[in-house]
Design an enzyme around this catalytic site. Structure first.
Site, PDB file in Angstrom:
ATOM      1  CD  GLU A 183      -3.989  57.928   6.865  1.00 56.15           C
ATOM      2  OE1 GLU A 183      -4.424  59.007   6.439  1.00 56.15           O
ATOM      3  OE2 GLU A 183      -4.651  57.182   7.614  1.00 56.15           O
ATOM      4  CB  CYS A 184       0.463  55.589  11.380  1.00 52.61           C
ATOM      5  SG  CYS A 184       1.198  55.544  13.041  1.00 52.61           S
ATOM      6  N   GLY A 185       1.339  53.054  10.527  1.00 48.91           N
ATOM      7  CA  GLY A 185       1.813  51.700  10.307  1.00 48.91           C
ATOM      8  C   GLY A 185       1.977  51.374   8.843  1.00 48.91           C
TER       9      GLY A 185
ATOM     10  CB  SER B  26       3.111  61.242   6.569  1.00 52.15           C
ATOM     11  OG  SER B  26       1.762  61.403   7.004  1.00 52.15           O
TER      12      SER B  26
END
Length: 427
Positions: free
Chosen positions: A319-321, A417
């Protein structure tokens, strides 16, 4: 004590510092209290957990189903810090701290930054107190008060309002904390954090009537009896990255996985640790990989261990990072590209900063949750510089229902994502 919501007219009013000052002051008095944070926030809860000595739970009235919110509130006495302003919500008008206070039946302690006003404070407080008759502002904390004369003017402005002043906090530069692009610098990066917490607690104990504040606490609305259906675990033995580069995982998500029988094992990519060899799933949460890109690029054991888990068929989710780390490369703020894990055909860049922020409704198109709907949140400054051939992970819309298209990537058993999953969505 049962529960209170600490809110303010806007962000930057000082409610975060006052909240962890209250938490630490109550802890020092022997009062058992659980910390909470309204909204999608990872950074403030880490401070609150240190201040209270226990975990800080998120309460998100937009993204979390009512039954999950009520279950979260059933754990014991609560002090919940609001996000933004008391009536600020998502773009669709849902999910404000006021909404949360009504759902949980909590009184509001209102923190007002008085640094640039005097008698006008009365008009401001009167407006907030009467805006929604179902939201009760039960007490005030006047913050950043400059002098005894300033305090007298503020009290004059508040005459006639039937709202007690619980405390008056003077301006104090020692109660400020460093910030970066996603909010405060992480609690783990501040060396003297306990000394800072103790100082905040001493100032709050001196200037706030804690006994009066405790008397305003109300028991949260009873939790639903039914078992709350949670986001399913990624596997039976889940390796979760946890360090300063991957710090953004929600406690309720991991607790939900444990409640479903999954075993959580933490490892540190920054310490060049690999996920356990028998892990059947790996979760890379969000954080600040862009600040540690060089170390991650050089973390040979971490990279080899991730490649081994991927080849073995383990479910790998970022997720993200964590999504950025799964890619082929990460371009930092100076334009230097660092080699990442190479498990997804993705290059992300921080060289051209642009804020992406907002709630999301998502339907998984592929990956471990194919077909499942989620409520999620997005907050980042990097973007994808390159995306290669891969399946898209989510079909996404924003809080107002605007179609944002398909986002994220899936290749085999690896997916990710920019979105942070918060709770299951409606079908």
């Amino acid at each position: 004590m049962s529960g209170l919501l600490i809110a303010a007219p806007s962000s930057g009013s000082g409610k975060t510092t006052i909240t962890f000052g209250l938490l630490r002051a109550l802890k020092r008095r022997g009062v058992t209290v659980n910390a909470g944070k309204a909204g999608p926030d990872y950074i403030d809860p880490a401070f609150h957990a240190i201040a209270s000595g226990g975990p800080c739970v998120n309460f998100d009235p937009w993204a979390m189903r009512p039954e999950l919110l009520l279950r979260q509130a059933s754990s014991g006495p609560l002090i919940i810090e609001a996000m933004m302003g008391l009536f600020d919500s998502a773009a669709d008008g849902v999910g404000s701290p006021a909404h949360l206070a009504k759902m949980l039946g909590l009184n509001v302690v209102f923190v007002v930054d008085c640094g640039r006003m005097s008698q006008s404070v009365g008009a401001l407080v009167r407006g907030y107190a009467t805006h929604d008759p179902d939201v009760r502002i039960a007490g005030l904390i006047l913050n950043r008060v400059g002098s005894p004369r300033h305090e007298r003017l503020l009290r004059n402005g508040l005459e006639g309002l039937d709202i007690p002043i619980l405390g008056v906090m003077p301006s104090d530069k020692q109660l400020s904390l460093p910030e970066r692009h996603l909010g405060l610098v992480q609690a783990g990066e501040i060396g003297a954090i306990d000394a800072f917490m103790d100082y905040a607690a001493e100032r709050v104990a001196e200037r706030v009537d804690l006994d009066a504040l405790l008397r305003l606490a109300q028991r949260p609305t009873a939790a639903a009896e039914a078992i709350v259906c949670r986001i399913p675990p990624l596997g039976q033995r889940i390796a979760v990255a946890r360090d300063e580069a991957f710090a953004f995982s929600y406690p309720h998500l991991l607790d939900g996985w444990r409640a479903e029988g999954a075993e959580i094992r933490f490892f540190s990519p920054l310490a060049d640790e690999a996920p356990d060899e028998d892990a059947d799933a790996v979760y890379l949460p969000g954080g600040y990989p862009e600040l540690h890109a060089g170390r991650l690029a050089a973390a040979a054991r971490f990279k080899a261990g991730m490649a081994t888990r991927a080849a073995a068929g383990a479910v790998i989710y970022g997720e993200c990072g964590g999504y950025m780390a799964l890619g082929e490369g990460l371009i930092d703020a100076e334009g230097r590209q660092h080699e990442m894990l190479g498990l997804l055909p993705l290059v992300t860049t921080f060289a051209e900063r642009k804020r992406h922020l907002g709630y999301r409704r998502a339907r998984a198109l592929s990956g471990p949750y194919a077909g499942v709907r989620f409520n999620a949140h997005e907050f980042h400054y990097s973007k994808a510089a390159h995306e290669g051939e891969a399946d898209r992970l989510f079909a996404v819309s924003d809080a107002e229902g605007t179609d944002l298209g398909a986002v994220g990537l899936t290749r085999g058993n690896v997916s990710g994502s920019y979105m942070h999953l918060i709770d299951l969505g409606s079908s």
